[in-house]
Design an enzyme around this catalytic site. Structure first.
Site, PDB file in Angstrom:
ATOM      1  N   LYS A 135       0.951  -1.165  -0.050  1.00  0.00           N
ATOM      2  CA  LYS A 135       0.010   0.198  -0.057  1.00  0.00           C
ATOM      3  C   LYS A 135       0.890   1.137  -0.013  1.00  0.00           C
ATOM      4  O   LYS A 135       1.435   1.537   0.955  1.00  0.00           O
ATOM      5  CB  LYS A 135      -0.929  -0.078   1.385  1.00  0.00           C
ATOM      6  CG  LYS A 135      -1.713   1.124   1.025  1.00  0.00           C
ATOM      7  CD  LYS A 135      -2.458   1.813   2.446  1.00  0.00           C
ATOM      8  CE  LYS A 135      -1.444   2.925   2.669  1.00  0.00           C
ATOM      9  NZ  LYS A 135      -1.543   4.159   2.039  1.00  0.00           N
ATOM     10  N   CYS A 174      13.690  11.444   6.012  1.00  0.00           N
ATOM     11  CA  CYS A 174      13.767  10.823   7.417  1.00  0.00           C
ATOM     12  C   CYS A 174      15.444  11.432   7.684  1.00  0.00           C
ATOM     13  O   CYS A 174      15.403  11.671   9.112  1.00  0.00           O
ATOM     14  CB  CYS A 174      13.571   9.548   7.579  1.00  0.00           C
ATOM     15  SG  CYS A 174      12.546   8.784   6.655  1.00  0.00           S
ATOM     16  N   GLU A 219      10.109  16.888  14.769  1.00  0.00           N
ATOM     17  CA  GLU A 219      10.070  16.700  13.245  1.00  0.00           C
ATOM     18  C   GLU A 219       9.378  17.466  12.463  1.00  0.00           C
ATOM     19  O   GLU A 219       8.305  17.694  12.406  1.00  0.00           O
ATOM     20  CB  GLU A 219      10.150  15.193  12.892  1.00  0.00           C
ATOM     21  CG  GLU A 219      10.382  14.957  11.251  1.00  0.00           C
ATOM     22  CD  GLU A 219      10.495  13.480  10.986  1.00  0.00           C
ATOM     23  OE1 GLU A 219       9.397  12.793  11.482  1.00  0.00           O
ATOM     24  OE2 GLU A 219      11.390  13.063  10.347  1.00  0.00           O
TER      25      GLU A 219
HETATM   26  C1  UN1 Z   1      14.585   8.430   4.066  1.00  0.00           C
HETATM   27  O1  UN1 Z   1      14.850   9.737   4.168  1.00  0.00           O
HETATM   28  O2  UN1 Z   1      13.381   8.063   4.239  1.00  0.00           O
HETATM   29  O3  UN1 Z   1      20.290   8.336   3.012  1.00  0.00           O
HETATM   30  C2  UN1 Z   1      15.315   7.516   3.205  1.00  0.00           C
HETATM   31  C3  UN1 Z   1      19.265   8.854   2.317  1.00  0.00           C
HETATM   32  C4  UN1 Z   1      18.573   8.066   1.290  1.00  0.00           C
HETATM   33  C5  UN1 Z   1      17.328   7.218   2.055  1.00  0.00           C
HETATM   34  C6  UN1 Z   1      16.516   8.126   2.782  1.00  0.00           C
HETATM   35  N1  UN1 Z   1      19.394   7.012   0.713  1.00  0.00           N
HETATM   36  O4  UN1 Z   1      19.031  10.280   2.447  1.00  0.00           O
END
Ligand code: UN1
Length: 498
Positions: free
Chosen positions: A175, A284, A386
């Protein structure tokens, strides 16, 4: 007239049981409707699980090297279509084309790694304590795996989950985020073209509260992998805990880059711009805090502000753009809310802090100026929470120890970074920084597909994606003992003679 897309269930493209659809629009130009995608219900998930169980029965018996061959073809098709997929991705997600291509490349790398893992998937053979007896372990498929993926890496994150799950012999139901459904549609087309037996993959579009929840609640989906917010992860965790499901969570981050007084400031400047404003801060792993030694603080902040003002905002599909839009209105509202929170707390808005171009082209999308706050207090909301947008908070520190304390003083623990020329300090930082990933002389982003990825504290629940570790998550350890002595040998009781 925009195209109407379907789910993939029972080995065919089908309309959702609800007959309802949602619009997928371009965040850089909200007048651009990409397509209408199924707003499915739990009924569609039930059908998908029944089909995936049939897919599993067949796929789990397919030799792992043969499963790897399918994934190799998937990697080759992704390579051939890299530009077209990147273009579709930018259109629905907004990140600039160079980054979208990087996102596809991460999927390609993950496919080729998975292809070769089909010829490893190592177990162990170890000595038995009894004579004429073998003791060994091997990796078995588990069953139907439910994958719930976010908007920010429309291809890479689905492949991080899907390819290892498939290589291990599981059937998958995915999903994708309702913000980026088209990219996963293209991925499923490729899987089928590469020869994956149809019922091994199911694609069910829809909302988290309905489709995602139905997957998590379904008793015949024993494995769930989720990337998204820490709050949603906690809800999923409660259900999975109660149902004894295996669960991998990748959640929030509040990643910091530390710049020490001996750092190469040119390098740090380039790194922070990329870490904080790449993908419009919607990673993230984004660099959302900059912890700077007071000796270089003013100089660095001035240069960051100048450079941030020079970044070109625009449609990611325009080669000249450096920063795309936010994903949707709610994301921009959230950024605005946090800018207000920062100002109310007395942080100094150095640059940005406003929407970009209310008139003209930029007015058609969810653009927001790269924003830098200085004088941010450790412990304040701006510093702790965040935001998932182009907002950098700068914290001034007086020592290495204080920098480490500030880095570690948040609830999240995904990535961290330190800029220094002192090799002892660099190695000390690798030990002291409480994160899943630490970069030295590079920003907080840039994880490579063949290394484990994940974080500590409220970022994760102990599992890792990527690299060799993820294969443990998607397979079950089976141990076998074979006694060919012809007599009953009792472990721990019959002593062995030297
Ligand atoms: C994410 O931010 O959800 O290291 C993944 C990085 C990418 C992956 C990020 N290769 O920023």
């Amino acid at each position: 007239m925009a195209r109407t897309f379907r789910n993939f269930i029972n080995g065919e493209w089908v309309a959702p049981s609800t007959d309802a659809y949602f619009d997928n629009v371009n965040p850089a130009d909200t007048g651009d409707l990409i397509g209408r995608f199924p707003d499915s219900s739990s009924k569609d998930v039930v059908a998908a699980v029944a089909s995936a169980k049939r897919g599993f029965a067949r796929w789990s018996r397919t030799p792992a090297p043969a499963r790897g061959d399918v994934l190799r073809r998937v990697g080759e098709l992704l390579e051939q279509r890299k530009d077209a997929i990147a273009d579709a991705m930018t259109r629905e997600m907004g990140k600039v084309l160079a980054e979208a291509r990087g996102d596809v490349q991460e999927g390609i790398d993950t496919a080729f790694y998975a292809a070769t893992e089909g010829r490893r998937l190592f177990g162990h053979v170890v000595p038995s304590e009894l004579r004429s007896k073998w003791a060994m372990s091997y990796r078995r498929p588990i069953g139907v795996v439910g994958l719930i993926t976010p908007f920010n890496f429309p291809l890479a994150i689905p492949t991080w989950k899907m390819f290892p799950a498939l290589l291990c012999g599981n059937a998958v139901i995915i999903k994708p985020s309702e913000d980026v459904p088209h990219t996963v549609h293209l991925l499923v087309e490729i899987l089928l073209e590469a020869g994956l037996p149809p019922e091994v993959v199911q694609l069910v579009h829809g909302r988290g509260e309905t489709v995602g929840k139905a997957l998590v609640d379904h008793p015949e989906v024993p494995v769930i992998s989720f990337t998204g917010s820490t709050d949603t992860g906690a809800l999923i965790g409660e259900t999975c805990g109660r149902m004894h499901k295996r669960l991998s969570l990748e959640m929030g981050g509040k990643n910091a880059m530390i710049v020490m007084e001996d750092a190469d400031l040119d390098l740090a400047l380039e790194g922070v711009l990329w870490g904080a404003f790449g993908t419009t801060g919607q990673r993230c792993t984004a660099t959302s805090r900059l912890i700077v030694h007071r000796k270089v603080h003013d100089r660095l902040v001035r240069r960051i502000a100048e450079a941030a003002e020079g970044l070109r905002l625009g449609d990611g599909r325009d080669g000249k753009s450096q920063v795309g839009p936010l994903i949707h209105e709610a994301a921009r509202d959230k950024v605005e809310r946090y800018v207000g929170i920062g100002q109310d707390a007395g942080a100094e808005l150095v640059t940005g802090g406003e929407r970009a171009g209310s008139r003209g082209k930029l007015g058609r999308g969810w653009f927001y100026r790269p924003t830098v706050f200085a004088g941010v207090t450790a412990g304040s909301r701006l510093e702790q929470e965040e935001i998932f947008g182009p907002v950098l908070s700068v914290i001034r520190v007086a020592s290495y120890d204080e920098a480490v304390r500030v880095n570690n003083g948040v609830r999240y623990g995904l990535s961290s970074s330190i800029y220094t020329r002192d090799v002892d300090r660099a190695f000390r930082a690798m030990q002291d920084l409480d994160n899943g990933i630490t970069y030295v002389n590079a920003p907080t982003i840039g994880a490579e597909a063949h290394l484990p990825f994940g974080g500590v504290k409220a970022t994760g629940n102990g599992h890792r994606e990527g690299g060799w570790e993820v294969y443990k998550f998607y397979s079950e350890t089976k141990v076998c003992y074979v006694d060919f002595s012809g007599k009953l040998q009792r472990a721990q009781i019959d002593t062995y003679d030297v």
